[in-house]
Design an enzyme around this catalytic site. Structure first.
Site, PDB file in Angstrom:
ATOM      1  N   ASP A 184       7.720  53.586 140.078  1.00 20.00           N
ATOM      2  CA  ASP A 184       7.315  54.442 141.179  1.00 20.00           C
ATOM      3  C   ASP A 184       5.877  54.876 140.923  1.00 20.00           C
ATOM      4  O   ASP A 184       5.607  55.808 140.165  1.00 20.00           O
ATOM      5  CB  ASP A 184       8.237  55.648 141.301  1.00 20.00           C
ATOM      6  CG  ASP A 184       7.857  56.520 142.498  1.00 20.00           C
ATOM      7  OD1 ASP A 184       6.760  56.326 143.059  1.00 20.00           O
ATOM      8  OD2 ASP A 184       8.655  57.398 142.860  1.00 20.00           O
ATOM      9  N   TYR A 227      10.277  62.513 140.225  1.00 19.74           N
ATOM     10  CA  TYR A 227      10.539  62.653 141.659  1.00 19.74           C
ATOM     11  C   TYR A 227      10.277  61.327 142.331  1.00 19.74           C
ATOM     12  O   TYR A 227       9.249  60.682 142.077  1.00 19.74           O
ATOM     13  CB  TYR A 227       9.626  63.734 142.247  1.00 19.74           C
ATOM     14  CG  TYR A 227       9.782  63.944 143.738  1.00 19.74           C
ATOM     15  CD1 TYR A 227      10.972  64.435 144.272  1.00 19.74           C
ATOM     16  CD2 TYR A 227       8.738  63.661 144.614  1.00 19.74           C
ATOM     17  CE1 TYR A 227      11.107  64.645 145.642  1.00 19.74           C
ATOM     18  CE2 TYR A 227       8.860  63.870 145.977  1.00 19.74           C
ATOM     19  CZ  TYR A 227      10.052  64.361 146.492  1.00 19.74           C
ATOM     20  OH  TYR A 227      10.177  64.570 147.842  1.00 19.74           O
ATOM     21  N   LYS A 229       0.499  57.430 148.790  1.00 20.16           N
ATOM     22  CA  LYS A 229      -0.639  58.319 148.572  1.00 20.16           C
ATOM     23  C   LYS A 229      -2.001  57.594 148.681  1.00 20.16           C
ATOM     24  O   LYS A 229      -2.470  57.393 149.791  1.00 20.16           O
ATOM     25  CB  LYS A 229      -0.459  59.099 147.273  1.00 20.16           C
ATOM     26  CG  LYS A 229       0.801  60.011 147.390  1.00 20.16           C
ATOM     27  CD  LYS A 229       0.956  61.048 146.301  1.00 20.16           C
ATOM     28  CE  LYS A 229       2.057  62.038 146.673  1.00 20.16           C
ATOM     29  NZ  LYS A 229       3.279  61.922 145.907  1.00 20.16           N
TER      30      LYS A 229
HETATM   31  C1  LIG Z   1       4.764  61.895 146.400  1.00 15.63           C
HETATM   32  C2  LIG Z   1       5.747  61.067 145.672  1.00 15.63           C
HETATM   33  C3  LIG Z   1       6.834  60.467 146.319  1.00 15.63           C
HETATM   34  C4  LIG Z   1       7.195  60.764 147.741  1.00 15.63           C
HETATM   35  O1  LIG Z   1       6.215  60.368 148.640  1.00 15.63           O
HETATM   36  P1  LIG Z   1       6.176  61.057 150.100  1.00 15.63           P
HETATM   37  O2  LIG Z   1       5.097  60.302 150.794  1.00 15.63           O
HETATM   38  O3  LIG Z   1       5.881  62.491 149.872  1.00 15.63           O
HETATM   39  O4  LIG Z   1       7.524  60.843 150.707  1.00 15.63           O
HETATM   40  C5  LIG Z   1       7.614  59.593 145.605  1.00 15.63           C
HETATM   41  N1  LIG Z   1       7.375  59.331 144.317  1.00 15.63           N
HETATM   42  C6  LIG Z   1       6.354  59.903 143.648  1.00 15.63           C
HETATM   43  C7  LIG Z   1       6.117  59.552 142.220  1.00 15.63           C
HETATM   44  C8  LIG Z   1       5.523  60.809 144.299  1.00 15.63           C
HETATM   45  O5  LIG Z   1       4.538  61.404 143.617  1.00 15.63           O
END
Ligand SMILES: *Cc1c(COP(=O)(O)O)cnc(C)c1O
Length: 434
Positions: free
Chosen positions: A239, A144, A272
């Site tokens: 990511d 994701y 995060k």
């Molecule tokens: C949480 C997450 C996102 C999206 O971040 P948001 O702040 O919720 O838009 C993107 N990539 C990864 C790997 C994530 O865990």
């Protein structure tokens, strides 16, 4: 029967917010039952609308690495708020936070702050396309990267397929340049580069996938991703929104660099933990790539609230705590004790179980062996997971309400919390059986 205030709030929320929630997984659709409406949180715990206490293993899906309401962070936020909420003009704290993050993740020479991981991932793709002058990107099934149109794609079964949109409302044209491959499948990766190498702008990956529970990219797969990107002039995009400053102070790339000397991605996406619970994320990379961004270069990106003064204060105070000597060793050891405890409890009750962790992030499966990709994760028995979820919830332990989500331990969890969690799990395992 006693009135359940969570039920009442959910009924009211459903009238004004679709599904009652502002992010889908919060709705408990997968596991059934009523979501817990959080009233307040402190340390490793939160209290729901009924004032019932839970040991929290979500921590806002990762950001709350210090636990809730850490005094130093709270104080930093209070002070920042007193000086103003938002200016739409630069502040010194943005430089400080950028310097702090770049020092922790040295593959980035420059970064830009944004408000969410979605925004950061979306812009990283635009930047890779702008910097290479190419259109195609590779992503992996089960990873994701936020909900930007071009990244909302799942794979067809088995072979590499040009994506079908996962979400309604995404025109096929928008995802026609997104190639979706199987995680940890080297043969498929090599074939994709052989076929599309000259058109590939970048490859985006969760180095430890936390959006299909917890699945590590193997070292060999990681090495091939790096080599193939370099050979074909595509950018390797890590990511690390979830793993950044969570699995290690230097993020997942520092974990892989232990096995692959000199390893680094070209672009890193963070979120995060670096915001400590405030809306804040970032993307960064080598200077030459980052200077493609407006106002220096042709790749446009902007944000009214980007680098927000209260959010940057929260992130800075959080990073200053987690870089204290010994912080990550202690967090990793505690997370390991939880995972080992759960594994032993499952074994004692004859429940097939596998689990893994890195730093303060963990995952477990009601499967005898750790899965390597999305299809294997999906062989998990959802009904059994739901029994486990509700069994734990009834005993005051809050894990993610879906079997394809990772878990998070914070510095505030103590040995009693871990022991209570393992004891609760053992009771539920006893009901589950083999
Ligand atoms: C949480 C997450 C996102 C999206 O971040 P948001 O702040 O919720 O838009 C993107 N990539 C990864 C790997 C994530 O865990």
């Amino acid at each position: 029967m006693k009135t359940d205030l969570n039920d009442m709030l959910m009924a009211r929320a459903r009238q004004v917010i679709p599904g009652g929630v502002n992010s889908p997984v919060r709705a408990f659709r997968a596991v059934g039952g009523t979501p817990r409406f959080v009233q307040r949180a402190k340390g490793a715990y939160f209290w729901d609308a009924n004032d019932t206490r839970y040991i929290d293993y979500i921590g806002s899906w990762g950001p709350m690495i210090l636990g809730h309401g850490h005094p130093a962070v709270e104080e930093a936020v209070r002070q920042a708020a007193a000086d103003g909420f938002s200016f739409g003009a630069p502040t010194e704290r943005e430089i400080e936070l950028a310097e702090e993050i770049l020092a922790l993740v040295p593959s980035m020479e420059m970064l830009r702050l944004v408000n969410s991981g979605t925004e950061a991932g979306m812009t990283a793709i635009r930047l890779a396309r702008g910097a290479t002058g190419r259109n195609k990107i590779i992503k992996f099934e089960g990873c994701y990267h936020g909900h930007a149109d071009a990244l909302l794609v799942k794979a067809g079964s088995g072979l590499a397929t040009f994506g079908n949109p996962t979400s309604a409302g995404v025109p096929p044209e928008v995802v026609q340049h997104t190639l979706v491959l199987e995680y940890n499948n080297i043969a498929q990766l090599e074939e994709a580069f052989a076929q599309h190498g000259k058109d590939l702008a970048g490859l985006i990956i969760e180095p430890i996938a936390g959006n299909m529970n917890f699945v590590r990219a193997t070292v060999e797969f990681t090495r091939r991703c790096r080599e193939l990107c370099t050979q074909h002039g595509a950018l390797l995009i890590y990511d690390e929104v979830m793993t950044g400053c969570r699995v290690a102070l230097g993020s997942a790339q520092s974990v892989y660099a232990r096995s692959i000397p000199g390893f680094e991605p070209d672009i890193t996406v963070m979120g995060k933990v670096i915001g400590g619970g405030m809306p804040l994320a970032a993307f960064g990379g080598k200077r030459a790539v980052m200077e493609q961004l407006a106002p220096l270069g042709p790749v446009y990106q902007a944000g009214t609230l980007s680098g927000n003064p209260v959010a940057t204060a929260c992130g800075l105070a959080t990073l200053r705590e987690i870089k204290k000597p010994g912080f990550f060793d202690a967090l990793a050891a505690k997370t390991r004790r939880l995972v080992d405890g759960l594994t032993a409890a499952a074994a004692a009750e004859g429940v097939p179980f596998s689990a893994d962790c890195e730093g303060g992030m963990f995952g477990f499966f009601l499967l005898p062996e750790l899965p390597q990709n999305y299809a294997q994760v999906m062989t998990s028995d959802g009904a059994r997971f739901n029994q486990l979820f509700h069994g734990l919830l009834d005993r005051g332990v809050y894990i993610a309400p879906a079997l394809y989500e990772a878990g998070f331990v914070s510095a505030a969890h103590n040995e009693d919390d871990i022991a209570a969690t393992v004891a609760a799990a053992r009771e539920v395992f006893a009901q589950l059986g083999g």
